[in-house]
Write a protein that holds these residues in place. Structure first.
Motif, PDB file in Angstrom:
ATOM      1  N   SER A 185       0.806  -1.215   0.000  1.00  0.00           N
ATOM      2  CA  SER A 185       0.000   0.000   0.000  1.00  0.00           C
ATOM      3  C   SER A 185       0.845   1.274   0.000  1.00  0.00           C
ATOM      4  O   SER A 185       0.317   2.360  -0.255  1.00  0.00           O
ATOM      5  CB  SER A 185      -0.933   0.001   1.215  1.00  0.00           C
ATOM      6  OG  SER A 185      -0.211   0.117   2.427  1.00  0.00           O
ATOM      7  N   PHE A 186       2.132   1.162   0.281  1.00  0.00           N
ATOM      8  CA  PHE A 186       3.014   2.331   0.277  1.00  0.00           C
ATOM      9  C   PHE A 186       3.740   2.505  -1.056  1.00  0.00           C
ATOM     10  O   PHE A 186       4.633   3.349  -1.161  1.00  0.00           O
ATOM     11  CB  PHE A 186       4.051   2.227   1.403  1.00  0.00           C
ATOM     12  CG  PHE A 186       3.438   2.210   2.771  1.00  0.00           C
ATOM     13  CD1 PHE A 186       2.875   3.355   3.317  1.00  0.00           C
ATOM     14  CD2 PHE A 186       3.412   1.048   3.520  1.00  0.00           C
ATOM     15  CE1 PHE A 186       2.311   3.351   4.576  1.00  0.00           C
ATOM     16  CE2 PHE A 186       2.850   1.024   4.778  1.00  0.00           C
ATOM     17  CZ  PHE A 186       2.296   2.182   5.314  1.00  0.00           C
ATOM     18  N   PHE A 187       3.343   1.727  -2.074  1.00  0.00           N
ATOM     19  CA  PHE A 187       4.028   1.768  -3.363  1.00  0.00           C
ATOM     20  C   PHE A 187       3.023   1.968  -4.498  1.00  0.00           C
ATOM     21  O   PHE A 187       1.850   1.622  -4.386  1.00  0.00           O
ATOM     22  CB  PHE A 187       4.795   0.468  -3.614  1.00  0.00           C
ATOM     23  CG  PHE A 187       5.985   0.279  -2.724  1.00  0.00           C
ATOM     24  CD1 PHE A 187       7.257   0.655  -3.148  1.00  0.00           C
ATOM     25  CD2 PHE A 187       5.849  -0.265  -1.460  1.00  0.00           C
ATOM     26  CE1 PHE A 187       8.363   0.475  -2.337  1.00  0.00           C
ATOM     27  CE2 PHE A 187       6.947  -0.434  -0.637  1.00  0.00           C
ATOM     28  CZ  PHE A 187       8.207  -0.062  -1.082  1.00  0.00           C
ATOM     29  N   ASP A 188       3.535   2.519  -5.580  1.00  0.00           N
ATOM     30  CA  ASP A 188       2.833   2.511  -6.862  1.00  0.00           C
ATOM     31  C   ASP A 188       3.474   1.397  -7.669  1.00  0.00           C
ATOM     32  O   ASP A 188       4.580   1.560  -8.205  1.00  0.00           O
ATOM     33  CB  ASP A 188       2.979   3.866  -7.555  1.00  0.00           C
ATOM     34  CG  ASP A 188       2.281   3.892  -8.910  1.00  0.00           C
ATOM     35  OD1 ASP A 188       1.490   2.969  -9.187  1.00  0.00           O
ATOM     36  OD2 ASP A 188       2.537   4.833  -9.692  1.00  0.00           O
ATOM     37  N   THR A 189       2.804   0.262  -7.748  1.00  0.00           N
ATOM     38  CA  THR A 189       3.467  -0.936  -8.269  1.00  0.00           C
ATOM     39  C   THR A 189       2.542  -1.752  -9.159  1.00  0.00           C
ATOM     40  O   THR A 189       1.320  -1.702  -9.029  1.00  0.00           O
ATOM     41  CB  THR A 189       3.945  -1.824  -7.096  1.00  0.00           C
ATOM     42  OG1 THR A 189       4.508  -3.031  -7.597  1.00  0.00           O
ATOM     43  CG2 THR A 189       2.789  -2.170  -6.165  1.00  0.00           C
ATOM     44  N   ASN A 190       3.164  -2.503 -10.058  1.00  0.00           N
ATOM     45  CA  ASN A 190       2.441  -3.499 -10.852  1.00  0.00           C
ATOM     46  C   ASN A 190       2.807  -4.913 -10.411  1.00  0.00           C
ATOM     47  O   ASN A 190       2.485  -5.887 -11.085  1.00  0.00           O
ATOM     48  CB  ASN A 190       2.743  -3.335 -12.345  1.00  0.00           C
ATOM     49  CG  ASN A 190       4.224  -3.464 -12.658  1.00  0.00           C
ATOM     50  OD1 ASN A 190       5.042  -3.799 -11.780  1.00  0.00           O
ATOM     51  ND2 ASN A 190       4.591  -3.196 -13.901  1.00  0.00           N
ATOM     52  N   LEU A 191       3.543  -5.013  -9.299  1.00  0.00           N
ATOM     53  CA  LEU A 191       3.978  -6.264  -8.675  1.00  0.00           C
ATOM     54  C   LEU A 191       5.033  -7.010  -9.488  1.00  0.00           C
ATOM     55  O   LEU A 191       5.395  -8.139  -9.132  1.00  0.00           O
ATOM     56  CB  LEU A 191       2.787  -7.201  -8.412  1.00  0.00           C
ATOM     57  CG  LEU A 191       1.693  -6.676  -7.463  1.00  0.00           C
ATOM     58  CD1 LEU A 191       0.612  -7.725  -7.289  1.00  0.00           C
ATOM     59  CD2 LEU A 191       2.261  -6.266  -6.126  1.00  0.00           C
TER      60      LEU A 191
END
Length: 314
Positions: A60-66
């Motif tokens: 939740s602390f990242f802007d990610t696509n995993l």
């Protein structure tokens, strides 16, 4: 002679040479065996519950696509969520949905539990029949009711038109005024057996001597229900209320199959919003932040229930 020998050992500090009793070794072995029995369950909880919770909070602390994008954004996902009125609206829709479903569960479930607790002929058969909705998979329940609500060949429209109560088919799941209550109806039908069985178990745990004493004292039915039945059901009531609220607050399957959150946003509860953010828009950080917020909302609801239903308040 033996007594003097033992005395000499004590004086020389020779207690360490005294053999430990087999009982003490067996006691230590039994004490540690409990940990070995609980170890598989503890590992399962860590792998399937604790790790996903912590990993979700981390995402939740990242802007990610995993995969290859991990941009740290801090609390930005949370600030964006709380500054967006649409998410607050989803929470309100979810609260209203949960409230109606839970009230329906407890009204129907408690009423049926009191009937099933009576000594009537064939009551065991009705207990088995009434628990069927809970045993059916959610996908099966959703597809069954979707067929019943179908505007072209659905059973509800066919019966109503045969009775001349309507002149044209109603699109139950396509109208924003009826879709929400149709979904609530399906979820009430699906979930009331759990409350029914929990309340029935609670009723059967209350001693019959209390009811007999109340009748001798001249108590009416309401007084018996207020001062004997409700306090006796309180532990079961609290557990059932928390489980039922948390389960339906985060419910997804039935709503998704019936309406997918539509029409418009009429049934777009928070679980569907999280699903869309993650698997349609691929904003996993934002979806994880929403899930963390839902977790704390459920925690606060459980805390509120425990405070509200304390023993000394009844």
């Amino acid at each position: 002679m033996k007594l003097s020998s033992l005395s000499n050992q004590i004086n020389k500090g020779g207690l360490g040479n005294v053999k430990k009793s087999p009982f003490s070794r067996q006691f230590k072995k039994d004490a540690f065996s409990g940990y070995w029995f609980t170890l598989p369950a503890a590992i399962t909880l860590l792998v399937l519950v604790t790790y996903p919770l912590l990993y979700g909070a981390y995402i939740s602390f990242f802007d990610t696509n995993l995969i290859n994008k991990w941009d740290f954004v801090g609390l930005k996902n949370y600030t964006d969520i709380f500054s967006n009125w649409s998410f607050i609206n989803r929470i309100l829709v979810t609260l209203l949905f949960s409230l109606l479903v839970i009230v329906g569960h407890f009204v129907i479930g408690t009423g049926l539990a009191m009937v099933l607790n009576m000594k009537l002929k064939g009551i065991v058969f009705f207990r088995a029949v009434l628990i069927i909705p809970w045993l059916l998979p959610e996908v099966v329940v959703a597809l069954l009711w979707k067929w019943l609500f179908n505007p072209i060949y659905g059973l509800f429209n066919a019966v109503l038109m045969d009775l001349n109560l309507i002149t044209e088919p109603i699109t139950w799941l396509g109208n924003k005024y009826t879709a929400f209550f149709a979904v609530v109806l399906v979820c009430i039908w699906k979930g009331f057996p759990l409350v029914m069985m929990m309340m029935l178990a609670g009723l059967q745990s209350i001693s019959t001597e209390q009811f007999e004493a109340a009748q001798i004292d001249g108590a009416n039915k309401w007084q018996v229900f207020r001062y004997i039945t409700i306090p006796g059901l309180l532990p079961v009531l609290l557990v059932t209320l928390i489980l039922d609220t948390v389960w339906w607050f985060k419910h997804f399957t039935i709503i998704w199959i019936l309406t997918a959150g539509g029409p418009g946003n009429a049934t777009n509860v928070v679980s569907i919003d999280i699903f869309k953010q993650a698997f349609e828009y691929f904003e996993f950080g934002s979806a994880s932040a929403m899930a963390v917020i839902v977790f704390f909302v459920c925690f606060l609801i459980g805390f509120f229930y425990r405070r509200m239903l304390r023993d000394d308040d009844l």
